[in-house]
Motif scaffolding. Structure first.
Motif, PDB file in Angstrom:
ATOM      1  N   ARG A 187     -31.027 -13.106  -1.378  1.00 45.99           N
ATOM      2  CA  ARG A 187     -31.981 -12.674  -0.892  1.00 45.99           C
ATOM      3  C   ARG A 187     -32.118 -11.125  -1.564  1.00 45.99           C
ATOM      4  NH1 ARG A 187     -31.771 -12.295   5.022  1.00 45.99           N
ATOM      5  NH2 ARG A 187     -31.811 -14.561   4.879  1.00 45.99           N
ATOM      6  N   GLN A 188     -31.130 -10.581  -1.495  1.00 48.73           N
ATOM      7  CA  GLN A 188     -31.154  -8.844  -1.771  1.00 48.73           C
ATOM      8  C   GLN A 188     -31.419  -8.785  -3.421  1.00 48.73           C
ATOM      9  OE1 GLN A 188     -27.746  -5.758  -1.274  1.00 48.73           O
ATOM     10  NE2 GLN A 188     -29.042  -5.907   0.634  1.00 48.73           N
ATOM     11  N   VAL A 189     -30.703  -9.879  -4.077  1.00 48.53           N
ATOM     12  CA  VAL A 189     -30.833  -9.877  -5.451  1.00 48.53           C
ATOM     13  C   VAL A 189     -32.168 -10.231  -5.883  1.00 48.53           C
ATOM     14  CG1 VAL A 189     -29.878 -10.805  -7.572  1.00 48.53           C
ATOM     15  CG2 VAL A 189     -28.407 -10.204  -5.880  1.00 48.53           C
TER      16      VAL A 189
ATOM     17  N   PHE B 227     -21.466  -4.539  -7.662  1.00 53.13           N
ATOM     18  CA  PHE B 227     -22.893  -5.208  -7.169  1.00 53.13           C
ATOM     19  C   PHE B 227     -24.010  -4.388  -7.603  1.00 53.13           C
ATOM     20  CE2 PHE B 227     -26.279  -6.307  -3.991  1.00 53.13           C
ATOM     21  CZ  PHE B 227     -26.059  -7.774  -4.038  1.00 53.13           C
TER      22      PHE B 227
ATOM     23  N   GLY C  65     -32.527  -2.311   5.025  1.00 50.34           N
ATOM     24  CA  GLY C  65     -32.053  -3.705   5.026  1.00 50.34           C
ATOM     25  C   GLY C  65     -32.309  -4.530   6.088  1.00 50.34           C
ATOM     26  N   PRO C  66     -31.472  -5.673   6.230  1.00 53.85           N
ATOM     27  CA  PRO C  66     -31.679  -6.360   7.384  1.00 53.85           C
ATOM     28  C   PRO C  66     -31.450  -5.709   8.682  1.00 53.85           C
ATOM     29  CG  PRO C  66     -29.969  -7.345   6.040  1.00 53.85           C
ATOM     30  CD  PRO C  66     -30.434  -5.988   5.446  1.00 53.85           C
TER      31      PRO C  66
ATOM     32  N   GLY D 191     -26.738  -3.222   8.042  1.00 55.96           N
ATOM     33  CA  GLY D 191     -26.815  -3.901   6.876  1.00 55.96           C
ATOM     34  C   GLY D 191     -25.819  -4.701   6.342  1.00 55.96           C
ATOM     35  N   ARG D 192     -25.775  -5.040   5.150  1.00 55.78           N
ATOM     36  CA  ARG D 192     -24.797  -5.578   4.569  1.00 55.78           C
ATOM     37  C   ARG D 192     -24.191  -5.049   3.288  1.00 55.78           C
ATOM     38  NH1 ARG D 192     -28.556  -9.734   5.872  1.00 55.78           N
ATOM     39  NH2 ARG D 192     -27.837 -11.056   7.237  1.00 55.78           N
TER      40      ARG D 192
ATOM     41  N   PHE E  85     -24.947  -6.514 -10.302  1.00 56.26           N
ATOM     42  CA  PHE E  85     -24.905  -7.410 -11.556  1.00 56.26           C
ATOM     43  C   PHE E  85     -23.452  -7.221 -12.279  1.00 56.26           C
ATOM     44  CE2 PHE E  85     -29.431  -6.322 -11.126  1.00 56.26           C
ATOM     45  CZ  PHE E  85     -29.824  -7.376 -10.503  1.00 56.26           C
TER      46      PHE E  85
ATOM     47  N   LEU F 223     -18.065 -18.267   1.972  1.00 54.88           N
ATOM     48  CA  LEU F 223     -19.000 -17.103   1.765  1.00 54.88           C
ATOM     49  C   LEU F 223     -20.241 -17.331   2.063  1.00 54.88           C
ATOM     50  CD1 LEU F 223     -17.621 -15.383  -1.297  1.00 54.88           C
ATOM     51  CD2 LEU F 223     -17.279 -14.661   0.934  1.00 54.88           C
ATOM     52  N   PRO F 224     -21.033 -16.599   2.932  1.00 53.69           N
ATOM     53  CA  PRO F 224     -22.469 -16.780   3.000  1.00 53.69           C
ATOM     54  C   PRO F 224     -23.395 -16.260   1.788  1.00 53.69           C
ATOM     55  CG  PRO F 224     -22.038 -14.855   4.195  1.00 53.69           C
ATOM     56  CD  PRO F 224     -20.626 -15.413   3.659  1.00 53.69           C
TER      57      PRO F 224
ATOM     58  N   PRO G 220     -27.786 -14.176   1.912  1.00 47.23           N
ATOM     59  CA  PRO G 220     -28.021 -12.650   1.781  1.00 47.23           C
ATOM     60  C   PRO G 220     -27.710 -12.140   0.689  1.00 47.23           C
ATOM     61  CG  PRO G 220     -26.412 -12.998   3.565  1.00 47.23           C
ATOM     62  CD  PRO G 220     -26.450 -14.424   2.800  1.00 47.23           C
ATOM     63  N   VAL G 221     -26.948 -12.670  -0.249  1.00 47.49           N
ATOM     64  CA  VAL G 221     -26.886 -11.870  -1.555  1.00 47.49           C
ATOM     65  C   VAL G 221     -28.107 -12.298  -2.352  1.00 47.49           C
ATOM     66  CG1 VAL G 221     -25.383 -12.205  -3.616  1.00 47.49           C
ATOM     67  CG2 VAL G 221     -24.351 -12.425  -1.437  1.00 47.49           C
TER      68      VAL G 221
ATOM     69  N   LEU H  83     -28.912  -0.451  -5.786  1.00 43.77           N
ATOM     70  CA  LEU H  83     -28.256  -1.358  -4.635  1.00 43.77           C
ATOM     71  C   LEU H  83     -26.854  -0.939  -4.550  1.00 43.77           C
ATOM     72  CD1 LEU H  83     -29.826  -4.657  -6.048  1.00 43.77           C
ATOM     73  CD2 LEU H  83     -30.184  -3.471  -3.939  1.00 43.77           C
TER      74      LEU H  83
ATOM     75  N   ARG I  46     -26.562   1.487  -2.025  1.00 40.48           N
ATOM     76  CA  ARG I  46     -27.030   1.006  -0.512  1.00 40.48           C
ATOM     77  C   ARG I  46     -25.483   0.336  -0.127  1.00 40.48           C
ATOM     78  NH1 ARG I  46     -29.737  -3.895   1.088  1.00 40.48           N
ATOM     79  NH2 ARG I  46     -30.401  -3.250   3.004  1.00 40.48           N
TER      80      ARG I  46
ATOM     81  N   THR J 254     -18.097  -9.876   1.231  1.00 42.08           N
ATOM     82  CA  THR J 254     -19.286  -9.582   2.115  1.00 42.08           C
ATOM     83  C   THR J 254     -18.816  -8.731   3.069  1.00 42.08           C
ATOM     84  OG1 THR J 254     -19.305 -11.783   3.043  1.00 42.08           O
ATOM     85  CG2 THR J 254     -20.780 -11.346   1.285  1.00 42.08           C
TER      86      THR J 254
ATOM     87  N   PHE K   5     -21.816  -6.076  -0.250  1.00 40.08           N
ATOM     88  CA  PHE K   5     -21.112  -7.039  -1.137  1.00 40.08           C
ATOM     89  C   PHE K   5     -20.292  -6.661  -2.439  1.00 40.08           C
ATOM     90  CE2 PHE K   5     -25.503  -8.038   0.039  1.00 40.08           C
ATOM     91  CZ  PHE K   5     -25.297  -9.140   0.924  1.00 40.08           C
TER      92      PHE K   5
END
Lengths: 317, 663
Positions: B167-169, A152, B582-583, A98-99, A154, B160-161, B164-165, A63, A66, A120, A101
């Motif tokens: 969902r990914q976790v 990210f 990912g998305p 993608g995103r 954990f 903060l949204p 998505p966090v 992750l 990513r 984010t 974090f």
């Protein structure tokens, strides 16, 4: 031809580094303990927990990769920065898809201390963030790399990717302790400034007179000139200000030069603040005494480059 | 989501993770009660958002240290097991951290302490509920850590949204769980269950027990209990899903008119007790914590009780057996649960050599109602032997008296009340009546306490608390001890409510699966798993015995392995691609643009080559087209959403599209 329009990829090989955080170290110790317990006792539930803990470690690697793999960064350099003092360095962080974090952006190679935090980053929506960084020394500082890190998912590990991104920032000397100023200049004024009669101060208006030869056209009162049909100059009261030319004779690199630059920078700031004109003679370069914030930047930039060869191709801020 | 809400969610998830870890420990039943109470209170206070230790750091830490010293003292004196003490201390540390100042560092400490609880619970319990707790802990802890990480080193009150966090976790946690299972299945076992505690003391304690006395009167509440008290693997395995047989526990030989008692003194502890040559049905029995007694149970006519193991709070240890009187066998030590081996043979007549003992079994209560003797004499007529008389009495009792579990009130003579007044009762009444009536005819008889029944669950048979039963053994000089049961058949097994019974069944099946596939998983199972993967199981084909045209089994193409590997590879590839992709890379507003263009096509508005939406809007405006105004609004809103960082809401999107339709 479309490839020419693309942004250059910031991916230069597989340059990753992994640091274990404090909680990550404890986590690893517990994982090892549970693993030893599982091996020694044969307790299948401990094997199950161990499997889950190891999967979390692997997952952290996937992750975090990513997150940092597709992050693009641009530097937005400040106008100026003093050595050993925090200044704002902005980064524009974006993703193509993608995103991302929990991204941390900092300068690679430890050139500047400090970092920026972005919770984010969404694809197609660049985020501009500010990092409060500190330059360790005066002079032109070549920024070669940006380090993109993430905790990210954990917070067990900090995974970093180093991206080549070159910029040059001129770091002004720290404004340290300043001694008494040198004696004010006498007989070294140039142009109108040496003329005791000249009235080109910033005080109240005293009158109008015809603009002389080589006099500053910025003082022309255009309305009155249009009425009179000749160029008329505004004469204002002149404050009681002195002119100083600060000098650094020995520009050999070393601690002596650093202290001289810091003292000169502090003195420049102080004298300008008192309403004086300040000039500089150092390293074979001469800046005429003048005042104003722009002038202070000129002196600071000259001081910053003292002892360094600044590449001419690089525009300085 | 703003900072305050984010923090609230993060802390709730953290507390839920800690609660799940604590539940795993608490379910083992090993945790001291004060520790349990303290944690439950702390969890409640923390969920309410109160942090009483935030300003009491020194005192609270000192109190924790004092508890540690006390626990160490208890362990050193042997009053408390080391693992239980360690888990108890970890529980208190978790509670302390939960009630301290909530920072990301504190969150991590709570979760790490909870992880220690999960490890401790793995050592204390082997219940299937542990899996549920582990799953809950994993999910809650990972989500809480994910939120904490995104928050960053400095908490800032900005929007903060978090979806998505999360969902990914969540996807990550699901993959981690699968990875954990794969590790569990494939990692070679070098040792197994050396120090595992397969079961804890249980939360609810023992249900049935085998008491020293059977007192007549009262209801039969236990018949409605579906809790499993015994699991048995039988060899040879009987056919059918129900095992309608008697599981013998204790014999009661003394009756005073109100209650039965067992005579006999305990003998010396022995590792095994043998009464006849080993043979018959072999039973590998596990008595669960719900059993709650030290009496061994075996199928009718147990002749050998083999090596037994006690599962206690300090681990697994061999336990010796004690013979009490002539027929009862007990464990020498108290424990949460036991496992042992029994052999039972019904083909060997159990002849009694002790004449005095047989004489004692003629004894009748001093104030026995004479009507009972008269009834027995009338029913027996000329018959004198047990095998002749007992069936007559059985038939009379079954046909003339009813079975009931509802027996309110106390009576002075419960047997007379059962036979002549109320004429209904449960198994103890029927058994007592039969035994006493037999004794009045001079036939030695005694009441036996145990279980009747058994249901197949997987490879084992389970016996429930509701299967507790009482019946009679009568002695025949020719055939030895014989079993008779006067209770109607409908009253012999358990009678749990249907829904509850189904739930317990489902749980038991899960528990059985959990035990066989997880708790007792060994390197042999691993080998079997790999072997089955590589080669088809023997007998899978109906023509297994026929010569194989391809060749010997060992040379066959491992089709299953290839297909399995291909499927696994494909799954990993798909997951990886999905995960790395990912998305969708497209901007969320792009979908709106597609919808607008689709609408325009539907309305026969054709775009010219190279014309984008803005240009089209301008063209329509210049043409004073009806759609110019709604399209202009839609275009502007799209551009704002796409480049102006102003997300387009669902309702707004629908309204804009409807605006295009209306024209």
């Amino acid at each position: 031809m479309s490839s020419e329009k693309r942004e250059p990829r910031q991916k230069n090989g597989w340059r990753r580094s992994l640091k274990t955080t404090r909680v990550g170290r404890t986590y690893l110790v517990i994982t090892v303990g549970i693993g030893l317990g599982a091996l020694n006792t044969g307790n299948n539930l401990l094997y199950l927990v161990l499997g889950f803990l190891l999967s979390i470690i692997v997952l952290s690697g996937v992750l975090s990769e990513r997150v940092i793999a597709d992050v693009r960064v641009k530097r937005l350099l400040p106008d100026g920065a003093f050595a050993h003092e925090p200044f704002a360095l902005r980064y524009e962080v974006s993703r193509v898809k993608g995103r991302a974090f929990a991204v941390k952006v900092s300068e690679g190679g430890g050139t500047l201390e400090g970092w920026a935090w972005i919770p984010t980053v969404l694809a197609g929506s660049p985020v501009t963030v500010r990092a409060d960084v500190t330059a360790p020394r005066r002079g032109p500082l070549r920024l070669k790399q940006v380090q993109i890190s993430t905790f990210f998912p954990f917070g067990l590990f900090e995974k970093s990717r180093t991206v080549d991104l070159e910029d040059l920032i001129l770091v002004w000397p720290r404004r340290g302790f300043s001694c008494d100023p040198p004696e004010a200049d006498h007989g070294r004024m140039s142009g109108e400034s040496g003329n005791q009669r000249h009235r080109d101060g910033a005080g109240d208006i005293q009158g109008l007179r015809e603009l002389g030869e080589l006099e500053d056209a910025r003082r022309v009162h255009w309305k009155k000139s249009a009425t009179a049909g000749k160029l008329l100059k505004v004469e204002r009261e002149r404050e009681d200000r002195k002119q100083y030319t600060l000098r650094i004779d020995d520009d050999a690199p070393g601690d002596h030069l650093e202290r001289a630059c810091e003292e000169t920078a502090a003195l420049t700031n102080r004298l300008l603040g008192e309403g004086n004109d300040v000039g500089l003679e150092a390293g074979g370069r001469r800046i005429r005494p003048a005042s104003g914030p722009g002038h202070e930047k000129r002196i600071l930039s000259a001081l910053a480059s003292l002892g360094y060869a600044v590449p001419r191709s690089e525009p300085l801020p | 989501m703003r900072l305050a809400d984010r923090r609230k969610w993060r802390l709730r998830l953290r507390d839920l993770a800690a609660g799940a870890a604590f539940s795993a420990v608490a379910l083992s039943g090993a945790l001291p009660l004060p520790v349990t109470v303290l944690f439950v209170i702390s969890l409640g206070v923390s969920l309410l958002g109160r942090r009483p230790f935030a300003n009491q750091r020194v005192w609270s830490v000192l109190a924790l240290l004092a508890v540690a010293v006390v626990l160490f003292g208890l362990v050193s004196r042997g009053a408390l097991d080391l693992v239980v003490a360690a888990v108890g201390f970890a529980t208190l540390v978790t509670a302390h951290r939960m009630l301290s100042e909530p920072t990301p560092a504190t969150d991590q400490q709570v979760l790490l302490a909870s992880l220690l609880l999960m490890a401790g619970a793995a050592a204390l319990s082997g219940d299937v509920l542990y899996a549920v707790c582990l799953l809950a802990f994993g999910v809650f802890a990972c989500l809480s850590l994910g939120l904490s990480v995104v928050e960053g080193p400095i908490e800032r009150d900005e929007e903060l949204p978090l979806t998505p966090v999360l969902r990914q976790v969540s996807i990550g946690v699901a993959i981690a769980l699968m990875g954990g299972i794969a590790f569990f299945v494939l990692f070679p076992r070098l040792s197994w269950n050396v120090a595992a505690r397969r079961t804890g003391a249980g939360v609810f304690g023992g249900t049935t027990g085998m008491s020293d006395r059977v007192r007549l009167g009262g209801g039969g509440d236990i018949k409605t209990s579906a809790r499993v008290v015994l699991r048995a693997k039988l060899e040879p395995a009987p056919r059918g899903d129900r095992l309608d047989r008697y599981w013998v526990g204790r014999h009661f030989d003394l009756f005073d008119g109100r209650e039965w008692r067992a005579s006999g003194e305990p003998g010396m502890p022995k590792p095994r007790i043998m009464r006849a040559e080993v043979g018959g049905i072999l039973q590998r029995i596990e008595l669960t914590p719900a059993y709650g007694s030290r009496t061994l149970v075996g199928l009718e006519q147990p002749i050998y009780f083999g090596p037994a193991t006690a599962l206690g709070n300090t681990g697994t240890s061999p336990v010796q057996l004690v013979q009490v009187g002539r027929d009862e066998v007990r464990f020498a030590e108290e424990a949460n649960a036991y496992t042992y081996v029994v052999h039972s043979r019904s083909d060997v007549p159990q002849l009694e050599q002790d004449r005095a003992a047989l004489e004692a079994l003629h004894a009748l209560p001093p104030e026995l109602d004479p009507r009972i003797s008269e009834l027995a004499a009338r029913l027996a007529d000329q018959a004198t032997e047990a095998e002749d008389v007992a069936p007559l009495f059985e038939r009379y009792l079954r046909n003339n008296l009813n079975y009931t579990l509802e027996l309110p009130g106390e009576v002075d003579d419960p047997l007379t009340d059962f036979l002549f007044v109320r004429k209904e009762g449960h198994c103890e009444h029927f058994a007592t009546a039969l035994a006493v009536m037999l004794r009045t005819r001079g036939i030695p008889a005694r009441v036996v306490g145990g279980f009747f029944g058994g249901e197949r669950l997987g490879e084992r048979f389970v016996v429930r608390a509701g299967d507790a039963h009482a019946w009679v053994e009568a002695y025949s000089p020719a055939r030895g001890w014989m079993t008779f049961d006067a209770t109607p058949e409908s009253g012999r097994g358990s009678r749990p409510p249907a829904i509850f019974s189904r739930l317990v069944d489902a749980y038991e099946r899960l528990e059985e699966l959990w035990r066989s596939r997880v708790v007792d998983y060994t390197i042999i199972d691993q080998w079997e798993f790999v072997r089955k993967l590589v080669r088809p199981p023997a007998g899978a084909s109906s023509a297994a015995d026929e010569p194989d045209p391809v060749g010997p089994a060992g040379e066959r193409t491992p089709t299953r392995a290839i297909l399995g590997a291909f499927a696994a590879g494909l799954l990993v590839l798909l997951l990886w691609r999905r995960f790395m992709k990912g998305p969708s890379g497209a901007h969320p507003a792009a979908g709106f643009l597609v919808d607008v263009e689709r609408k325009l096509q539907g309305l026969a508005i054709q775009k010219q080559p190279g014309e984008d939406l803005e240009a089209l809007t301008k063209r329509l405006q210049s043409e004073q087209h009806l759609l110019a105004e709604p399209l202009s609004r839609a275009t502007r809103r799209y551009l704002e959403a796409r480049f102006g960082d102003r997300p387009l809401l669902k309702e707004e999107r629908r309204a804009l599209l409807e605006g295009l339709e209306r024209r």
